[in-house]
Design an enzyme around this catalytic site. Structure first.
Site, PDB file in Angstrom:
ATOM      1  N   ARG A  82     -45.500  12.917  13.110  1.00 24.49           N
ATOM      2  CA  ARG A  82     -44.881  14.238  13.325  1.00 24.49           C
ATOM      3  C   ARG A  82     -43.718  14.503  12.376  1.00 24.49           C
ATOM      4  O   ARG A  82     -42.809  15.275  12.677  1.00 24.49           O
ATOM      5  CB  ARG A  82     -44.421  14.417  14.766  1.00 24.49           C
ATOM      6  CG  ARG A  82     -45.557  14.286  15.738  1.00 24.49           C
ATOM      7  CD  ARG A  82     -45.219  14.829  17.099  1.00 24.49           C
ATOM      8  NE  ARG A  82     -46.385  14.656  17.960  1.00 24.49           N
ATOM      9  CZ  ARG A  82     -46.702  13.520  18.542  1.00 24.49           C
ATOM     10  NH1 ARG A  82     -45.946  12.462  18.394  1.00 24.49           N
ATOM     11  NH2 ARG A  82     -47.777  13.440  19.280  1.00 24.49           N
TER      12      ARG A  82
ATOM     13  N   LYS B 145     -42.775  25.109   1.766  1.00 28.19           N
ATOM     14  CA  LYS B 145     -44.169  25.448   2.088  1.00 28.19           C
ATOM     15  C   LYS B 145     -45.059  24.304   1.640  1.00 28.19           C
ATOM     16  O   LYS B 145     -45.029  23.894   0.481  1.00 28.19           O
ATOM     17  CB  LYS B 145     -44.597  26.719   1.361  1.00 28.19           C
ATOM     18  CG  LYS B 145     -44.161  27.992   2.034  1.00 28.19           C
ATOM     19  CD  LYS B 145     -44.934  29.155   1.437  1.00 28.19           C
ATOM     20  CE  LYS B 145     -44.451  30.478   1.958  1.00 28.19           C
ATOM     21  NZ  LYS B 145     -45.167  31.596   1.292  1.00 28.19           N
TER      22      LYS B 145
ATOM     23  N   GLU C 243     -44.343  32.157 -13.067  1.00 31.88           N
ATOM     24  CA  GLU C 243     -43.473  32.191 -11.871  1.00 31.88           C
ATOM     25  C   GLU C 243     -42.015  32.446 -12.267  1.00 31.88           C
ATOM     26  O   GLU C 243     -41.254  33.033 -11.493  1.00 31.88           O
ATOM     27  CB  GLU C 243     -43.590  30.883 -11.063  1.00 31.88           C
ATOM     28  CG  GLU C 243     -45.008  30.516 -10.617  1.00 31.88           C
ATOM     29  CD  GLU C 243     -45.486  31.230  -9.347  1.00 31.88           C
ATOM     30  OE1 GLU C 243     -44.844  32.187  -8.888  1.00 31.88           O
ATOM     31  OE2 GLU C 243     -46.544  30.802  -8.818  1.00 31.88           O
TER      32      GLU C 243
ATOM     33  N   LYS D 163     -34.887  31.599  -5.678  1.00 27.73           N
ATOM     34  CA  LYS D 163     -35.718  31.139  -4.565  1.00 27.73           C
ATOM     35  C   LYS D 163     -34.844  30.661  -3.409  1.00 27.73           C
ATOM     36  O   LYS D 163     -35.129  30.957  -2.249  1.00 27.73           O
ATOM     37  CB  LYS D 163     -36.682  30.042  -5.024  1.00 27.73           C
ATOM     38  CG  LYS D 163     -37.584  29.586  -3.911  1.00 27.73           C
ATOM     39  CD  LYS D 163     -39.005  29.370  -4.297  1.00 27.73           C
ATOM     40  CE  LYS D 163     -39.842  29.133  -3.046  1.00 27.73           C
ATOM     41  NZ  LYS D 163     -41.129  28.516  -3.322  1.00 27.73           N
TER      42      LYS D 163
ATOM     43  N   GLU E 156     -40.486  33.007   6.284  1.00 30.32           N
ATOM     44  CA  GLU E 156     -41.143  34.196   5.753  1.00 30.32           C
ATOM     45  C   GLU E 156     -41.455  35.230   6.826  1.00 30.32           C
ATOM     46  O   GLU E 156     -42.584  35.713   6.940  1.00 30.32           O
ATOM     47  CB  GLU E 156     -42.415  33.807   4.982  1.00 30.32           C
ATOM     48  CG  GLU E 156     -42.880  34.914   4.044  1.00 30.32           C
ATOM     49  CD  GLU E 156     -44.067  34.499   3.180  1.00 30.32           C
ATOM     50  OE1 GLU E 156     -43.950  33.476   2.477  1.00 30.32           O
ATOM     51  OE2 GLU E 156     -45.080  35.196   3.205  1.00 30.32           O
TER      52      GLU E 156
ATOM     53  N   ARG F 174     -38.258  36.882   2.430  1.00 29.87           N
ATOM     54  CA  ARG F 174     -38.872  35.865   1.574  1.00 29.87           C
ATOM     55  C   ARG F 174     -40.224  36.325   1.023  1.00 29.87           C
ATOM     56  O   ARG F 174     -40.680  35.844  -0.014  1.00 29.87           O
ATOM     57  CB  ARG F 174     -39.037  34.544   2.360  1.00 29.87           C
ATOM     58  CG  ARG F 174     -39.652  33.431   1.528  1.00 29.87           C
ATOM     59  CD  ARG F 174     -39.672  32.084   2.253  1.00 29.87           C
ATOM     60  NE  ARG F 174     -40.375  31.094   1.444  1.00 29.87           N
ATOM     61  CZ  ARG F 174     -40.391  29.787   1.688  1.00 29.87           C
ATOM     62  NH1 ARG F 174     -39.720  29.302   2.729  1.00 29.87           N
ATOM     63  NH2 ARG F 174     -41.040  28.969   0.900  1.00 29.87           N
TER      64      ARG F 174
ATOM     65  N   ASN G 210     -43.994  36.622  -2.905  1.00 23.35           N
ATOM     66  CA  ASN G 210     -45.443  36.734  -3.117  1.00 23.35           C
ATOM     67  C   ASN G 210     -45.796  37.745  -4.198  1.00 23.35           C
ATOM     68  O   ASN G 210     -46.975  38.044  -4.414  1.00 23.35           O
ATOM     69  CB  ASN G 210     -46.149  37.112  -1.803  1.00 23.35           C
ATOM     70  CG  ASN G 210     -46.063  35.992  -0.789  1.00 23.35           C
ATOM     71  OD1 ASN G 210     -46.189  34.826  -1.132  1.00 23.35           O
ATOM     72  ND2 ASN G 210     -45.822  36.342   0.466  1.00 23.35           N
TER      73      ASN G 210
ATOM     74  N   HIS H 133     -49.049  37.745  -6.197  1.00 22.60           N
ATOM     75  CA  HIS H 133     -49.925  36.732  -5.613  1.00 22.60           C
ATOM     76  C   HIS H 133     -51.159  37.280  -4.906  1.00 22.60           C
ATOM     77  O   HIS H 133     -52.155  36.580  -4.798  1.00 22.60           O
ATOM     78  CB  HIS H 133     -49.143  35.810  -4.675  1.00 22.60           C
ATOM     79  CG  HIS H 133     -48.365  34.772  -5.415  1.00 22.60           C
ATOM     80  ND1 HIS H 133     -47.331  35.103  -6.261  1.00 22.60           N
ATOM     81  CD2 HIS H 133     -48.483  33.428  -5.477  1.00 22.60           C
ATOM     82  CE1 HIS H 133     -46.842  33.988  -6.794  1.00 22.60           C
ATOM     83  NE2 HIS H 133     -47.527  32.960  -6.334  1.00 22.60           N
TER      84      HIS H 133
ATOM     85  N   HIS I 297     -54.140  35.486  -6.413  1.00 18.48           N
ATOM     86  CA  HIS I 297     -55.057  34.641  -5.637  1.00 18.48           C
ATOM     87  C   HIS I 297     -56.495  35.143  -5.753  1.00 18.48           C
ATOM     88  O   HIS I 297     -57.436  34.348  -5.831  1.00 18.48           O
ATOM     89  CB  HIS I 297     -54.651  34.593  -4.164  1.00 18.48           C
ATOM     90  CG  HIS I 297     -53.467  33.700  -3.906  1.00 18.48           C
ATOM     91  ND1 HIS I 297     -52.743  33.752  -2.740  1.00 18.48           N
ATOM     92  CD2 HIS I 297     -52.900  32.732  -4.664  1.00 18.48           C
ATOM     93  CE1 HIS I 297     -51.766  32.857  -2.792  1.00 18.48           C
ATOM     94  NE2 HIS I 297     -51.838  32.230  -3.953  1.00 18.48           N
TER      95      HIS I 297
ATOM     96  N   HIS J 198     -52.501  28.972 -12.310  1.00 15.75           N
ATOM     97  CA  HIS J 198     -52.020  29.781 -11.176  1.00 15.75           C
ATOM     98  C   HIS J 198     -50.999  30.819 -11.647  1.00 15.75           C
ATOM     99  O   HIS J 198     -51.113  32.000 -11.324  1.00 15.75           O
ATOM    100  CB  HIS J 198     -51.418  28.849 -10.117  1.00 15.75           C
ATOM    101  CG  HIS J 198     -50.696  29.551  -9.017  1.00 15.75           C
ATOM    102  ND1 HIS J 198     -51.350  30.236  -8.017  1.00 15.75           N
ATOM    103  CD2 HIS J 198     -49.365  29.705  -8.774  1.00 15.75           C
ATOM    104  CE1 HIS J 198     -50.451  30.769  -7.197  1.00 15.75           C
ATOM    105  NE2 HIS J 198     -49.243  30.454  -7.636  1.00 15.75           N
TER     106      HIS J 198
END
Ligand SMILES: NC(=O)c1ccc[n+]([C@@H]2O[C@H](COP(=O)([O-])OP(=O)(O)OC[C@H]3O[C@@H](n4cnc5c(N)ncnc54)[C@H](O)[C@@H]3O)[C@@H](O)[C@H]2O)c1
Ligand SMILES: [Zn+2]
Length: 365
Positions: free
Chosen positions: A122, A144, A186, A228, A238, A242, A246, A249, A253, A266
């Site tokens: 955990r 993330k 980015e 960031k 988010e 935040r 994206n 993105h 994506h 990417h």
């Protein structure tokens, strides 16, 4: 020797992001945040061969007992199978909640290892040692973690903050050209979010960045991390602000899904996504800086990034890919629109408006 520290302030989950010339000092820095005498370094064959030995030496010099694990290289392996094997291997090593696990590699490594660290026992301590520009400016900061599934990218994962991020500029020397450019995508995203000064810095420094000038790279990496950090601190999970991270993105994506992961880096796909959404926003009269699409187009060119899709993509397939994007909320698509430098906002589109958005991407030239 260069070494800067920026704190990501998240209360008891706060941590430092160190930007350093190389790996010297990593073992001592880890000692400062983590008790215990054992650690596990997870890398892939490519990065392990380049930097595994030096990282191990640095850690051992500070008294850490180092175990090493390997995961396969590439986005295609960022899946539940790799995660499953890694958590089994970590459990078999007998790690406990005082055993930090270090992710040595790019964003793929960081995302998988972070998710494994979040789930074993955990949660065991996790250190990001990003070795790509993209991972330094983006993936390693903010917590993330996760893997892809058949249905799309990053659909399984968790928010799990590292206890330390160590970015060694030296590692960028061996990076492939495409991965350097991908990171610059980015960087452009963060500069647009930040504002005019950051954007103008990018425009000015683009040639030096492409030449891997260490001072220039250090400057944009530190600036990106500042941007960031500010957004992550304001909104760790988010729920709101935040989400502007994206930017580029939704389409990015979709380009990756339709083109096949790996066809474009990417960050290259994200750059195209930013340009297309700026053009789309222009057509809607949303932009407060009307010249922004041309400016983005020019900056992508200066950064060596693609300015149009390098392959024929089917509009229907792109639209479907966008529809399955996790940003879709109850028949509405949330997209992030750059209206001016420093003025990047969330807007909602109905699903009927998606074809026009796709068209903006297909028309780039
Ligand atoms: N967690 C987040 O917030 C976040 C943010 C942005 C992107 N991401 C994820 O990051 C991933 C992309 O990351 P990436 O672009 O770093 O890809 P990557 O991790 O696949 O690295 C690209 C390639 O470079 C190699 N490599 C890494 N470091 C190297 C070095 N120093 N020298 C030579 N080769 C090196 C890798 O082995 C790989 O083959 C995507 O999966 C994306 O979803 C996550
Ligand atoms: Zn990204």
């Amino acid at each position: 020797m260069r070494l800067t520290r920026q704190e990501i302030g998240l209360g008891e989950r706060s941590y430092n992001v160190v930007v350093a010339s190389d790996f010297r000092g990593l073992g001592a820095e880890l000692r400062g945040v983590q008790e215990g005498d054992r650690c596990v370094v997870v890398s892939n064959p490519t990065v392990g061969a380049l930097y595994g030995a030096v990282v191990r030496r640095e850690l051992e010099a500070e008294g850490w007992k180092v175990e090493e694990l390997e995961i396969p290289d590439g986005e295609a392996h960022k899946n539940l199978q790799t995660w499953g094997r890694l958590v089994e291997a970590l459990v078999n090593l007998g790690v406990d909640r005082t055993t930090p696990v270090l992710a040595l590699g790019g964003g793929v490594t960081g995302d998988i290892v972070g998710f494994a660290a979040a789930t074993v026992m955990r949660g065991i301590p996790f250190v990001q040692v990003p070795t790509t520009l993209l991972a330094m400016v983006d993936a390693s900061v903010g917590g993330k973690t996760g893997v892809n599934t058949e249905a799309g990218k990053n659909l399984v994962g968790s928010f799990y903050q590292p206890v330390l991020v160590w970015a060694a500029l030296k590692s960028l020397e061996s990076l492939a050209e495409v991965d350097l450019r991908s990171g610059l995508g980015e960087v452009v995203k963060h500069a647009l979010i930040e504002g005019e000064v950051a954007l103008a810095d990018c425009e000015r420094m683009a040639p030096a960045l492409l030449q891997r000038d260490p001072e220039g790279l250090a400057k944009v990496i530190e600036a990106s991390i500042r941007t960031k950090a500010r957004l992550v601190e304001a909104d760790e999970r988010e729920a709101g602000p935040r989400a502007v991270l994206n930017l580029g993105h939704t389409l990015g994506h979709a380009i990756e899904t339709v083109g096949g992961y790996g066809r474009l880096g990417h960050g290259e796909a994200v750059g195209l996504g930013i340009l297309a959404v700026a053009r789309f926003g222009w057509g809607r009269g949303w932009l407060t800086e009307r010249e922004l699409p041309q400016r983005i187009h020019g900056l992508l060119g200066r950064m060596g990034l693609p300015q149009k899709l390098p392959f024929e993509a089917d509009a229907g397939a792109l639209a479907r890919a966008i529809g399955f994007d996790k940003k879709r909320a109850r028949g509405m698509l949330k997209i992030v629109v750059p209206q001016a430098p420093g003025e990047v906002v969330l807007r909602k589109l109905t699903m009927e408006e998606v074809p026009a958005l796709v068209d903006a991407l297909k028309r780039l030239g």
